[in-house]
Design an enzyme around this catalytic site. Sequence first.
Site, PDB file in Angstrom:
ATOM      1  N   CYS A 185      -5.467   0.328   2.579  1.00  0.00           N
ATOM      2  CA  CYS A 185      -6.227  -0.544   1.687  1.00  0.00           C
ATOM      3  C   CYS A 185      -6.113  -2.016   2.121  1.00  0.00           C
ATOM      4  CB  CYS A 185      -5.817  -0.321   0.235  1.00  0.00           C
ATOM      5  SG  CYS A 185      -7.023  -0.993  -0.921  1.00  0.00           S
ATOM      6  N   TYR A 186      -5.470  -2.865   1.332  1.00  0.00           N
ATOM      7  CA  TYR A 186      -5.323  -4.257   1.760  1.00  0.00           C
ATOM      8  C   TYR A 186      -4.707  -4.319   3.155  1.00  0.00           C
ATOM      9  CZ  TYR A 186      -3.904  -9.161   1.874  1.00  0.00           C
ATOM     10  OH  TYR A 186      -3.744 -10.482   2.224  1.00  0.00           O
TER      11      TYR A 186
ATOM     12  N   LYS B  88      13.696   8.863 -10.070  1.00  0.00           N
ATOM     13  CA  LYS B  88      14.576   9.673 -10.904  1.00  0.00           C
ATOM     14  C   LYS B  88      14.829  11.072 -10.328  1.00  0.00           C
ATOM     15  CE  LYS B  88      16.679   9.423 -14.858  1.00  0.00           C
ATOM     16  NZ  LYS B  88      17.240   8.160 -15.383  1.00  0.00           N
TER      17      LYS B  88
ATOM     18  N   HIS C 276      -6.299   5.566  -0.301  1.00  0.00           N
ATOM     19  CA  HIS C 276      -4.858   5.638  -0.575  1.00  0.00           C
ATOM     20  C   HIS C 276      -4.318   7.050  -0.341  1.00  0.00           C
ATOM     21  CE1 HIS C 276      -4.235   1.645  -2.332  1.00  0.00           C
ATOM     22  NE2 HIS C 276      -5.510   1.747  -2.670  1.00  0.00           N
TER      23      HIS C 276
ATOM     24  N   GLU D  33      -1.358   8.028  -0.279  1.00  0.00           N
ATOM     25  CA  GLU D  33      -0.123   8.271  -1.024  1.00  0.00           C
ATOM     26  C   GLU D  33      -0.378   8.807  -2.432  1.00  0.00           C
ATOM     27  OE1 GLU D  33      -1.540   5.468  -0.347  1.00  0.00           O
ATOM     28  OE2 GLU D  33      -1.194   3.908  -1.828  1.00  0.00           O
TER      29      GLU D  33
ATOM     30  N   ASP E  89      21.759   8.070 -13.993  1.00  0.00           N
ATOM     31  CA  ASP E  89      21.829   7.088 -12.909  1.00  0.00           C
ATOM     32  C   ASP E  89      23.238   6.545 -12.710  1.00  0.00           C
ATOM     33  OD1 ASP E  89      19.141   7.529 -13.102  1.00  0.00           O
ATOM     34  OD2 ASP E  89      18.693   5.606 -14.052  1.00  0.00           O
TER      35      ASP E  89
ATOM     36  N   GLY F  17      -2.829  -4.175  -1.875  1.00  0.00           N
ATOM     37  CA  GLY F  17      -2.467  -5.393  -2.600  1.00  0.00           C
ATOM     38  C   GLY F  17      -3.710  -5.960  -3.240  1.00  0.00           C
TER      39      GLY F  17
END
Length: 510
Positions: free
Chosen positions: A78-79, A366, A165, A167, A223, A51
């Site tokens: 992180c944050y 998606k 990070h 991810e 979608d 964040g």
Amino acid sequence: TVIVLDFGGQYNQLIARRVRECNVYCEIYSYKKDIEEIKAMNPKGIILTGGPNSAYEADSPTYSTELFELGIPVLGICYGSQLMMHLLGGHVCKAPVREYGKIEVNVDTTSKLFKDVSEKTICWMSHNDYIEQAAPDFKISAYTADCPVAAVENEEKGLYAVQFHPEVLHTQEGTKMLSNFVYNVCGCSGDWKMDSFVESSIQAIRERVGNGKVLCALSGGVDSSVAAVMLSKAVGEQLTCVFVDHGLLRKNEGDEVEAVFGPEGNYDLNFIRVNAQERFYEKLKGVEEPESKRKIIGEEFIRVFEEEAKKIGAVDFLVQGTIYPDVVESGLGGESAVIKSHHNVGGLPEYVDFKEIIEPLRDLFKDEVRKAGLELGIPEYLVYRQPFPGPGLGIRIIGEVNAEKVKIVQDADAIYREEIANAGLDRSIGQYFAGLTNMRSVGVMGDERTYDYAVALRAVNTVDFMTAEAAEIPYEVLNKVMNRIINEVRGVNRVMYDLTSKPPGTIEFE
Ligand code: XMP
């Protein structure tokens, strides 16, 4: 289930997605989520995201320290890592050296989090603050040249924190670290799959809807098609689907949608088609500003839809095919900023008589929606259809929209798509389409001067539609497309290829 608590970072959905890639179900909630609700969900693990704030400032997002006493493993990123340390008695402050980019990190491979990770591994860093001192009872398990505490842990309590990070794909062994967290630390079994998502969603929808009536706006895009078919599997005849043809669809698309979902098609959807082209063109007359066009198209769509809904009478539920990137970019995704208003998220019919909204795809990207579509037995050609925005060609025609321009862009786009398919590139490019610039320029055709529009071709590769790069299309293919468009589409005398990435561009032109 693993829960991600969102503190406003850029990559939060990526965390959820990486966890789901480990076949562990994962959902994101705002950091404002009440701790009692979290306890009731009894997750196997909790991840605190990055964040933009500083953990030591009074008005920064925070959480009750009780979170760390639940006996549920927590991973701070992180944050999230700084917040964990700050709350548990460590010291967080402005870093003397700010780290940004790919940084070599030295990790303690005896940590459960870093099992099978290389001792020196490249990780993605992006921080101004750092953990100067770990909280008591925590052991440092990674460091870098400028960051003495790149990871810390209290194995006994299942608390882990990383400054980098995992991810982000730039963190070369990040996926391994996250899978270590969910398997080795949280003890997840990893048996969640898209088929179980589809099955459990159908089951949950069925329970929620009961005998209720359901109304769905079907656009024919991936979608809303996946959402509609999911609903029809769940509640069958209780579902009605309304398809509004706003005159901003791709060439022949209205008929194609009708062929698949209409009475002659494969599904039992109570399909209603409304031909509202003229109404939309009328409303768009003289309007140039992109957000105004989006608003008008969105609002008109809702008006038309409402009129249909009135004929159907009161319904209990309204289905929307909202997917995660729509939620984020419309600024509804918790803590991140608004980029543009997506019409399928922003506006809701005020006068449609319904009680609740169902958004079965709200947490998916998606490509995950496509997987769900295949699980539902939707034919591949529909599932791999190009993404198409709600406002349709309305935002692929720069400036004022009218029937003539729609025809030009439809024809140019159809040629482009045909040639991309002929070149065998249709599955490998993330999204591609032709747009119409508002530019007219002088050309010469035959022996005559022309003063016509320029078509812009766009093709991007993207995994998640949040970032994208222009696709490298072979020159011969582009050349052929250019030739055909100039020869076959009246009103066009130039064709251009857009090389811009996102950011700084967006995928669409408006
Ligand atoms: P952008 O242009 O925002 O596109 O980079 C990202 C993805 O979102 C689609 N898109 C929209 N979809 N309503 C939609 O339903 C919209 O207003 C809208 N704008 C963009 C776009 O096609 C791409 O897949």
